[in-house]
Design a protein around this motif. Structure first.
Motif, mmCIF file in Angstrom:
data_model
loop_
_atom_site.group_PDB
_atom_site.id
_atom_site.type_symbol
_atom_site.label_atom_id
_atom_site.label_comp_id
_atom_site.label_asym_id
_atom_site.label_seq_id
_atom_site.Cartn_x
_atom_site.Cartn_y
_atom_site.Cartn_z
ATOM 1 N N LYS A 209 0.641 -0.990 0.346
ATOM 2 C CA LYS A 209 0.204 0.185 0.443
ATOM 3 C C LYS A 209 1.002 1.170 -0.285
ATOM 4 O O LYS A 209 1.981 1.107 0.286
ATOM 5 N N SER A 210 0.252 2.064 -1.006
ATOM 6 C CA SER A 210 0.946 3.718 -0.990
ATOM 7 C C SER A 210 2.273 3.676 -0.951
ATOM 8 O O SER A 210 3.679 4.545 -0.816
ATOM 9 N N GLU B 101 1.026 3.512 10.569
ATOM 10 C CA GLU B 101 1.689 4.424 9.393
ATOM 11 C C GLU B 101 2.421 4.377 8.212
ATOM 12 O O GLU B 101 4.186 3.834 8.371
ATOM 13 N N ASP C 191 0.175 6.905 4.537
ATOM 14 C CA ASP C 191 -1.167 7.509 4.824
ATOM 15 C C ASP C 191 -1.161 6.421 6.269
ATOM 16 O O ASP C 191 -0.078 5.731 7.296
ATOM 17 N N ARG C 192 -2.449 6.522 7.234
ATOM 18 C CA ARG C 192 -2.149 5.907 8.601
ATOM 19 C C ARG C 192 -3.762 5.320 7.974
ATOM 20 O O ARG C 192 -4.813 4.994 7.442
#
Length: 133
Positions: free
Chosen positions: A96-97, A115, A127-128
């Motif tokens: 992710k991200s 995080e 992102d969180r």
């Protein structure tokens, strides 16, 4: 140098400094003093890190790391270290991200804040994720 180039250069240097301050070699020592915190660094589809077994089990770490996958897990392993921490590796083709540095911290009870700092197509992403184990 144009004003825009200068600003981009400054932002890049400031971001690089901030990212190095967040990660670095102190994350393992932080896991020793704070068993509710650990980090993982991703390179070439493999996350490496270490955690304190007084704060998390191997099963919990695997579950939390899987929260940052964008695809299926292709491997996970742990090994004890002389420091008392447990090293881990996790493999996944996509994260992710564009994850590069991921911090995991138990906030209260079974709640964990994740995080993710990463990069996709030259853009820095953050992102969180809030979850529980």
């Amino acid at each position: 140098m144009t004003k825009c180039s200068f600003i981009r250069g400054f932002v890049f240097v400031a971001t690089a400094f901030a990212l190095s301050a967040c990660g670095g070699s102190d994350s393992s020592s932080l896991s020793i003093s704070n068993p509710n915190f650990f980090t993982g660094q991703v390179s070439d589809g493999v996350m490496t890190g270490s955690f304190n077994s007084q704060g998390f089990t191997s099963t919990q770490v695997r579950t939390l790391v899987a929260e940052t996958f964008d695809g299926p897990i292709s491997g996970f392993g742990t090994q004890g270290q002389d420091s008392g921490l447990t090293a881990f590796t996790a493999s996944c083709a996509t994260w992710k991200s564009g994850a590069r540095l991921v911090e995991y911290e138990r906030t209260e009870g079974s709640n964990v804040l994740i995080e993710i700092t990463g990069a996709v197509s030259g853009n820095i992403l953050f992102d969180r994720i809030e979850t529980s184990v």
